[in-house]
Write an enzyme that holds these catalytic residues in place. Structure first.
Site, short mmCIF file in Angstrom:
data_model
loop_
_atom_site.label_atom_id
_atom_site.label_comp_id
_atom_site.label_asym_id
_atom_site.label_seq_id
_atom_site.Cartn_x
_atom_site.Cartn_y
_atom_site.Cartn_z
CB THR A 157 -3.37 -0.99 -1.53
OG1 THR A 157 -2.63 -2.11 -1.07
CG2 THR A 157 -4.84 -1.36 -1.64
CB VAL A 158 -1.26 -4.30 -5.50
CG1 VAL A 158 -1.39 -3.45 -6.76
CG2 VAL A 158 0.14 -4.19 -4.90
CG ASP A 180 -7.78 -6.76 2.40
OD1 ASP A 180 -7.00 -7.41 3.12
OD2 ASP A 180 -7.55 -5.59 2.04
CB THR A 233 -0.98 0.02 1.20
OG1 THR A 233 -1.70 -1.20 1.22
CG2 THR A 233 -1.95 1.18 1.13
CB SER A 240 -6.96 -1.08 7.18
OG SER A 240 -7.44 -2.26 7.77
#
Length: 573
Positions: free
Chosen positions: A388-389, A412, A370, A442
């Site tokens: 992000t990845v 996730d 991220t 997050s």
């Protein structure tokens, strides 16, 4: 770091300059950009210099990071951006989180014994959700920017075509992920050209990624989600055993959502709503802590209270939060001051609350991976962008001919209820995968504003993102400046496992002993890890900018843990 940690709440540090007060409504004296890579910050400065605003610069920085920081983000991933439009005064949260392919049912991620298969959840074609970041770039450029998308993407196209030097963190990350990445021919073609894996100092050219960016620049949304790029993405995923469809790509849409707002001391906080879990958690933690004078407390007592607020927020994250388009999130209740007061009443000021004593069932009612960048421009527009990845180099899969490294965001989701993911956090039905659903995040891009300051901040770090942003807010509240906040040592608790983790220098030996006596379990790094830049003992990569109205100053802070980052201030011409 220890010196900064000891001063964090004990002192209110003076501002770096003094001048006659200015009208609080005045514009900033230029633009400030902080990002995780010098070339990305420079791309934003270049676009500002061409007449672009903060939103054009955000597109440029984001796309450049997609080229130079594949370890953390890219066109094959997603992002959550918080925007402030100075002209209208409007804050808007733009959600470009990845979505679940229809084929990705929970059963697909279980082994023959019914247990979660971490390899399938984290590596290769099944780990990848439908990317959202390219749609974000198009949406922000067309709706909020001043320049054509082609101008804002020009620096990234140039860097991808001409190459950039591989830096130490990227080389280390590739070495750690190489066994996975070597499975896929499209990935080997990018990161092991001529059979030789990338090494620090190599010039990495990515002609396929440059061509993908050029199609995006020329055709907008259709340049990625339809036509040549989309066909190559689907063919590459399916050739490795996945089941993507062209209509799933063409059907992707970003969503604009209303941010979460609350007050902490003298600050108005604007932050991320679901599908992020960060904003609700921040509202809970800071409102729990609101009545306490943290600056005046002994270190152990202060850390104890902050940790207890973290524990309670992460417990609620586990059970209640998910994609608001699919589940009913009790956001109004969870962010209310009355609810925070109820949580505060359960805290024993002298003793840790074991996590297993907090209900394990619902009550009635996301390190190096991220990246984040922060921008303020001379008009007062601002952007807090986290993208992000997911894990290191995402899924490791580059569909041939695209240069696009795909995410592994499916991890996730709560792929098996009650089973921790790669970050050790759990989930249940609220965060189970469904076709088109967005996985809980997050990522916590955040604005802070008082009568004296405007602040933009955020960080990578998986589940630790939320607590790092919390500590950054507490640092600003204690009087630290942008660079001091970026350098703060960090500690973290996430309900389960029931342990306080910390960076070197974050908790003194004396305070650690006192916390253990209260009943806390601590996981502290060895003393020799202090200052170990890039080691597993340091977290995040916080990027922040601030506008100090008294004196009309702009300042940026780039995390000193990683030397490739850069904060820059561009004076107004």
């Amino acid at each position: 770091m220890k010196r900064i940690a000891s001063l964090l709440f004990a002192l209110l540090l003076p501002l770096a300059a003094t001048a006659a007060p200015v009208d609080p409504a005045a514009h900033p004296p230029g633009a400030a950009i902080a990002s995780a890579h010098t070339l990305a910050t420079d791309a934003g400065i270049e676009v500002i210099g061409r007449g672009g605003n903060a939103f054009d610069a955000a597109v440029a920085v984001s796309a450049a990071l997609s080229v130079v920081e594949p370890i953390s983000s890219g066109l094959g991933g997603g992002g959550l951006w918080l925007l402030h439009d100075a002209r209208s005064g409007r804050d808007v949260f733009v959600d470009a989180r990845e979505t679940s392919p229809a084929s990705a049912t929970p059963e697909r991620f279980l082994d023959k014994d019914g247990n979660l298969d971490p390899d399938r959840a984290q590596n290769g074609p099944w780990a990848a959700g439908i990317p959202g970041l390219p749609a974000m770039l198009v949406h922000v450029a067309e709706k909020y920017g001043r320049l054509p998308l082609s101008q804002s993407l020009a620096p990234a196209i140039r860097i991808a075509r001409d190459g950039f030097p591989v830096y130490a963190r990227m080389a280390r990350g590739y070495a750690a992920k190489r066994k996975v990445m070597d499975r896929y021919p499209g990935t080997r073609a990018v990161f092991s050209p001529n059979g030789k894996p990338i090494a620090e100092g190599d010039l990495l050219r990515q002609p396929d990624l440059a061509a993908t960016l050029q199609r995006l620049a020329a055709q907008g949304f259709d340049g990625f989600y339809r036509g040549t790029t989309a066909s190559k993405l689907v063919a590459g995923v399916n050739a490795q055993g996945g089941q993507w469809r062209l209509d799933e790509l063409a059907g992707y849409r970003v969503k604009e959502r209303e941010p979460i707002r609350f007050r902490y001391h003298d600050w108005d906080i604007v932050t991320a709503p679901p599908v992020s879990s960060g904003g609700i958690a921040l509202a809970q933690m800071l409102q729990i802590l609101e009545p306490y004078d943290l600056k005046a407390m002994p270190e152990a007592e202060r850390v104890h209270l902050v940790v207890e607020s973290m524990r309670r927020a992460f417990r609620d994250r586990t059970f209640y939060l998910g994609d608001p388009d699919f589940v009913q999130v009790p956001q109004r209740l969870l962010t209310s001051a009355d609810y925070a007061a109820g949580l505060r009443a359960t805290i024993n000021p002298a003793k840790a609350t074991p996590s297993n004593l907090l209900s394990g069932q619902p009550t009635p009612l996301e390190d190096e991976e991220t990246t984040h960048f922060s921008i303020i421009d001379a008009e007062g527009n601002r952007v807090a962008a986290t993208q992000t990845v997911n894990l290191l180099f995402g899924s490791g899969l580059v569909p041939p001919g695209t240069g696009v490294l795909l995410n592994n965001e499916m991890d996730d989701f709560a792929l098996k209820p009650g089973t921790p993911n790669a970050f050790g956090v759990m989930g249940y039905e609220a965060n189970a995968p469904k076709p088109g659903k967005r996985m809980l995040s997050s990522m916590t891009p955040t604005f802070m504003e008082s009568k004296d300051k405007v602040v933009v901040l955020g960080t990578p770090g998986g589940s630790r993102i939320i607590t790092m942003v919390l500590l950054g807010i507490l640092g600003y509240d204690a009087g630290l400046d942008a660079q001091q906040v970026a350098a703060l040592p960090r500690y973290h608790h996430q309900w389960l496992p029931d342990v306080i983790g910390a960076e070197p220098g974050a908790i003194s030996a004396q305070a650690a002993d006192a916390l253990r006596a209260m009943g806390h379990t601590l996981d502290l790094p060895p003393a020799e890890a202090e200052g170990g830049r890039g080691s597993s003992h340091v977290w995040g990569n916080l990027q922040t900018v601030e506008w100090v109205r008294d004196g009309n100053l702009l300042r940026g802070g780039s995390d000193p843990r990683y030397p490739e980052g850069k904060a820059a201030v561009l004076p107004q011409p």
